[in-house]
Design an enzyme around this catalytic site. Structure first.
Site, PDB file in Angstrom:
ATOM      1  N   CYS A  96      45.663  22.795  15.512  1.00 31.02           N
ATOM      2  CA  CYS A  96      45.009  22.986  14.217  1.00 31.02           C
ATOM      3  C   CYS A  96      45.056  21.701  13.396  1.00 31.02           C
ATOM      4  O   CYS A  96      45.721  20.735  13.780  1.00 31.02           O
ATOM      5  CB  CYS A  96      45.679  24.113  13.441  1.00 31.02           C
ATOM      6  SG  CYS A  96      47.387  23.721  13.061  1.00 31.02           S
ATOM      7  N   CYS A 128      48.396  20.193  12.413  1.00 28.64           N
ATOM      8  CA  CYS A 128      49.089  19.405  13.450  1.00 28.64           C
ATOM      9  C   CYS A 128      48.773  17.922  13.255  1.00 28.64           C
ATOM     10  O   CYS A 128      49.642  17.063  13.423  1.00 28.64           O
ATOM     11  CB  CYS A 128      48.626  19.796  14.855  1.00 28.64           C
ATOM     12  SG  CYS A 128      48.880  21.508  15.245  1.00 28.64           S
ATOM     13  N   ASP A 142      68.157  13.416  64.788  1.00 24.85           N
ATOM     14  CA  ASP A 142      68.322  14.869  64.751  1.00 24.85           C
ATOM     15  C   ASP A 142      67.204  15.423  65.628  1.00 24.85           C
ATOM     16  O   ASP A 142      66.113  14.866  65.662  1.00 24.85           O
ATOM     17  CB  ASP A 142      68.170  15.347  63.298  1.00 24.85           C
ATOM     18  CG  ASP A 142      68.364  16.845  63.197  1.00 24.85           C
ATOM     19  OD1 ASP A 142      69.339  17.345  63.774  1.00 24.85           O
ATOM     20  OD2 ASP A 142      67.522  17.506  62.564  1.00 24.85           O
ATOM     21  N   ASP A 200      65.803  15.121  58.581  1.00 26.12           N
ATOM     22  CA  ASP A 200      64.764  15.558  57.640  1.00 26.12           C
ATOM     23  C   ASP A 200      65.164  15.331  56.176  1.00 26.12           C
ATOM     24  O   ASP A 200      64.378  15.534  55.272  1.00 26.12           O
ATOM     25  CB  ASP A 200      64.373  17.020  57.874  1.00 26.12           C
ATOM     26  CG  ASP A 200      65.523  17.981  57.637  1.00 26.12           C
ATOM     27  OD1 ASP A 200      66.545  17.548  57.069  1.00 26.12           O
ATOM     28  OD2 ASP A 200      65.405  19.159  58.007  1.00 26.12           O
ATOM     29  N   ASP A 245      70.183  17.478  56.552  1.00 26.02           N
ATOM     30  CA  ASP A 245      71.087  16.460  57.077  1.00 26.02           C
ATOM     31  C   ASP A 245      71.658  15.558  56.002  1.00 26.02           C
ATOM     32  O   ASP A 245      72.211  14.508  56.322  1.00 26.02           O
ATOM     33  CB  ASP A 245      70.328  15.563  58.072  1.00 26.02           C
ATOM     34  CG  ASP A 245      69.588  16.365  59.104  1.00 26.02           C
ATOM     35  OD1 ASP A 245      70.174  17.346  59.569  1.00 26.02           O
ATOM     36  OD2 ASP A 245      68.446  16.012  59.421  1.00 26.02           O
TER      37      ASP A 245
END
Lengths: 755, 121
Positions: free
Chosen positions: A15, A18, A431, A643, A647
């Site tokens: 508005c 503001c 892994d 990943d 890990d």
């Protein structure tokens, strides 16, 4: 005071009041002279003193009254940097041209051999004094401006040396030009050396010009990454499609992306599908097909289809923003190899000044007839030839190019230290799941034990299952399981459009399998241990089971009413480049290991397929860290590739933790190197990048040290007793100008390397 | 040895001693204790204040304002905090840092010629 005007978006306005609240808040900041807020465009325009106000002040003032300022800090900062540097380069170019032109005129009028051809005007010492004064106090003023404040702090740098060196040459020349009788009376040389002072200034500024141009190339990566961002996004708000600036996109916004457009922010596809070129972010050259539910990355390019997706991450949260942050942080870090250069740099300039005093004294005492002249010129040569800049630039320029080059290929290096350690790696632990394999188990065999097959417990088999029948029972019972292997079975049944049976009394038995009741018959599906536990004989099919396990497959046995009726073999397929990657690493003398929770038979079989000889099998996730430390205790520099999520402790324990195929916060935090794409070859690329960067750094440091160690004594006149060779200060300035350029250019060569 | 040579020798020796004392001798270091959430550092022939003391675990904004046109100072490198930032002339650049451990952290210009220090207590 430097007043600048800035316009930025403000979120949360609704508005006219503001507007007033925001304007008041912004005007309250000390240093802001004007603030206007526009409700229609949702933007604020502020005029402020940039020496007092920063973006943080603006953002904080806006936040304090309950709104959000979108101040495009980084991009504007880079633009400003570019503009300022361009302006500086233009000025520098002009100064170089003036100094060299005037220097050449003085040289023509004073250098033996060519001065005969010069007009008399140029031979006049007063004219030379005038021309040299222009150079000394305009282009040369920069050296004084840098020296005087530094002296106030009792520090010195390269400018100090140039300022002292040129002042000595210019000052002496000016003195004997104005008072020519004094040198004659005391019996010293009465020729001025204005050419030395002016040409030194010209050549050093010329070197600085080329150095600045080359240095701009070392930080190009960040600019390139910032340039990847889309400028606008087509969002759907209140049923209408509107184009808004990228900074105004909010989480949850639905965004339409058309063929050929850049995807503005990260999100999930809600409607439509397309092929997306992610090469600019992940380094993967092949476009990826994406459909509903798939994650799309901001700054990548939509190739073929149109789709609508929901924004999940915006602003500093996007993957691109994280990549930029990481590269910036890496470029702001220091490599341990730089320590020696740092130590030398801190003493360098004062030591050179002391050597200059020493040189003057030695030449004055032992210089013979032309002692004063030798003392003067050699002192100037010592001051001018010394080049601390090459030492200062040797490591950081290479780190900047190296980390930037990595980011272009989807290799994000956390800091310079990681880049340095990576080249020493001699063991890599991979892994298995999701790193060496695709991380998506698939059914490879469905084997019903056909009627008529001999069964020790029951010679007349009661079941006559087809492959479909077997899959139907297995999928029915696995439907309630969350295991990744169960997913593969259920997915296969769905593909074959099988109707699943109703299961009662479902039970997941951790580490063994599952059980339940179908049509009042007890069904068990699991590993060999489950069959043993339930006393179901498998001896007659053991060979078949072992063969499959030897092939790296996980075998799941199905029993109905305590009788073995068949098996399903599941395998997580290896990535296409796994074998090649392992082979390349082994060729480079790096030991490769595999770590997995699988049983040794399956693990060894998979390892054998990719060529890995050392396997760490049956390792539970929380034991991985200890296994990494065991390998380190063998005296190895260990990299762990995983990943980055499951890990994390193992990645942190390794000398270099490499997180693969992810750009999540967790992964980036835990890893020293994050590989955005899933291609295993990138591991090799990361190590190669580290090796090449370190080679460049070592070469740069060698050059920077050798240059100073060899040429400073030469400038002092060490060769004179043997070869009657002295270094002219003009050549000293030429050598000095080229030394820093050569270091920066050498670092830029990294850009050309193919990794 | 003639008188002029003796004078030159003494002059050079004095120059060497003075250079050592001026640049490498122990300097009195004033530490600016930062009690607010921000501190301004002027970049001009070095960093003023040269040593700032910051609290542990709290975010402090360091506003660098470069007034020196020397290109050597155009970048500031706080390597312990992984920050390398371009400092435009006469414009404040805010760098937020949150020290995680106690100690002395030296920062420098991009070419490692000028140094400042952050002390974390």
């Amino acid at each position: 005071m430097t007043e600048i005007k800035k316009t930025f978006a403000v979120k949360g306005m609704h508005c006219a009041s503001c507007v007033r609240v925001l304007e008041r808040a912004l005007q309250k900041i000390e240093g802001v002279s004007e603030a206007n807020v526009n409700l229609a465009t949702e933007k604020a325009t502020v005029i402020y003193d940039s020496t007092k106000v920063t973006n943080k002040h603006l953002a904080s003032a806006v936040a304090q009254v309950g709104y959000q300022a979108v101040v495009d800090d980084e991009m504007q900062h880079k633009d400003l940097e570019k503009k300022e540097k361009q302006k500086e380069l233009q000025v520098l170019k002009k100064k170089v041209a003036i100094s060299l032109f005037l220097g050449a005129l003085i040289l023509w009028g004073s250098f033996p051999g060519i001065m005969n051809t010069a007009p008399d005007l140029l031979k006049n010492f007063l004219v030379q004094l005038l021309l040299a004064s222009v150079v000394q106090f305009w282009p040369g003023l920069d050296f004084y401006k840098a020296t005087i404040p530094a002296l106030k702090h009792r520090t010195a740098n390269m400018d100090t040396l140039v300022a002292i060196g040129t002042t000595v040459a210019y000052g002496y020349s000016a003195f004997i030009t104005i008072f020519p009788k004094i040198p004659q009376a005391i019996g010293v040389d009465s020729s001025p050396y204005f050419d030395v002072a002016t040409i030194i200034i010209g050549l050093i500024l010329l070197g600085r010009y080329f150095e600045a141009k080359a240095k701009a190339g070392t930080s190009e990566a960040i600019k390139k990454l910032l340039g990847l961002q889309a400028k606008t996004a087509r969002v759907i708000r209140k049923g209408k499609e509107i184009d808004i600036p990228l900074a105004e996109v909010l989480v949850g916004d639905m965004i339409r992306v058309r063929p050929g457009e850049k995807i503005p922010v990260d999100g999930i596809i809600e409607e439509g599908n397309s092929s997306i070129d992610e090469s600019m972010v992940t380094g993967e050259s092949i476009p990826v097909d994406k459909t509903k539910g798939d994650y799309v990355i901001g700054a990548t390019i939509n190739k073929t289809g149109t789709f609508i997706y929901q924004a999940q991450k915006v602003g500093n949260e996007t993957m691109l923003a994280q990549i930029i942050r990481l590269v910036e942080e890496a470029q702001g870090s220091k490599a341990p190899i730089q320590r020696l250069a740092d130590l030398v740099s801190s003493y360098f300039v004062p030591v050179v000044i002391m050597l200059a005093f020493f040189t003057f004294a030695i030449w004055y005492i032992f210089g013979g007839e032309s002692a004063f002249l030798f003392a003067l010129l050699n002192t100037v040569a010592v001051l001018i030839i010394a080049c601390p800049c090459a030492m200062g630039l040797a490591t950081p320029t290479a780190i900047m190019v190296g980390t930037g080059k990595g980011a272009e290929q989807g290799i994000l290096i956390r800091d310079a230290q990681s880049l340095e350690i990576a080249h020493k790696i001699n063991a890599i632990i991979f892994d298995k799941t999701g790193t060496l394999t695709k991380g998506r188990p698939e059914i490879t065999e469905i084997i019903p034990f056909i009627p008529g097959r001999k069964d020790a417990q029951n010679p007349q088999p009661i079941f006559n299952l087809s492959q479909k029948g077997l899959l139907q029972i297995a999928a029915s019972i696995e439907k309630g399981s969350e295991h990744s292997l169960a997913d593969a079975i259920v997915k296969k049944a769905e593909e074959q459009q099988l109707t699943l049976n109703k299961v009662e009394n479902f039970k997941a038995i951790t580490g063994f399998g599952v059980s339940g009741t179908i049509d009042e018959e007890e069904v068990l599906l699991g590993n060999r241990k489950l069959m043993q536990r339930e006393n179901i004989l498998i001896a007659d099919h053991l060979k078949e089971i072992e063969n499959l396990e030897d092939d790296g497959k996980t075998v799941m046995l199905l029993a109905v009413e305590k009788r073995l009726v068949g098996l399903i073999a599941v395998a997580d397929l290896l990535k296409e480049t796994a074998k090649e990657t392992v082979k390349t690493l082994q060729k480079k003398g790096i030991e490769t290991l595999m770590i997995t929770g699988d049983n040794p038979r399956t693990a060894n079989a998979i390892a054998a397929k990719v060529g890995i000889r050392r396997v760490l099998a049956e390792v539970l996730p929380d034991q991985k860290e200890a296994e990494v430390r065991k390998i380190q205790s063998e005296g190895k520099k260990v990299a762990m590739v995983g990943d980055g999520i499951n890990d994390a402790p193992a990645l942190a324990a390794a000398d270099i933790g490499i997180a693969m195929g992810t750009g999540t916060d967790v992964a980036i935090e835990a890893a020293d190197i994050t590989l955005i794409n899933k291609d295993l070859q990138t591991v090799v690329s990361a190590i190669e990048l580290s090796k090449k960067t370190m080679r460049i750094i070592k070469l740069n440091l060698f050059w920077a040290f050798a240059y100073n160690i060899i040429l400073i004594p030469v400038a002092m006149g060490i060769l004179y007793p043997f070869f009657h060779l002295l270094l002219n200060p003009i050549f000293a300035s030429l050598a000095m100008a080229t030394s820093s350029i050569s270091v920066v250019t050498n670092s830029l060569l990294l850009k050309r390397y193919k990794i | 040895m003639t008188l002029d040579k003796i004078i030159v020798s003494l002059f050079s020796l004095a120059g060497i001693i003075f250079t050592y004392w001026f640049f490498l001798g122990k300097k009195e270091e004033k530490v600016r204790e930062v009690k607010k959430s921000s501190v301004d550092i002027v970049v001009e022939g070095g960093y003023s204040p040269n040593i700032v003391s910051l609290p542990l675990g709290k975010t402090t904004v360091i506003n660098f304002l470069r007034k020196d046109s020397n290109s050597c100072l155009e970048e500031v490198l706080l390597s312990d905090f992984h920050v390398r930032k371009y400092l435009p002339l006469n414009q404040k650049v805010a760098i937020s840092i949150m020290p995680q451990k106690k100690g002395e952290f030296v920062y420098s210009c991009g070419m490692n010629m000028f140094h400042g220090k952050i002390v974390v207590k």
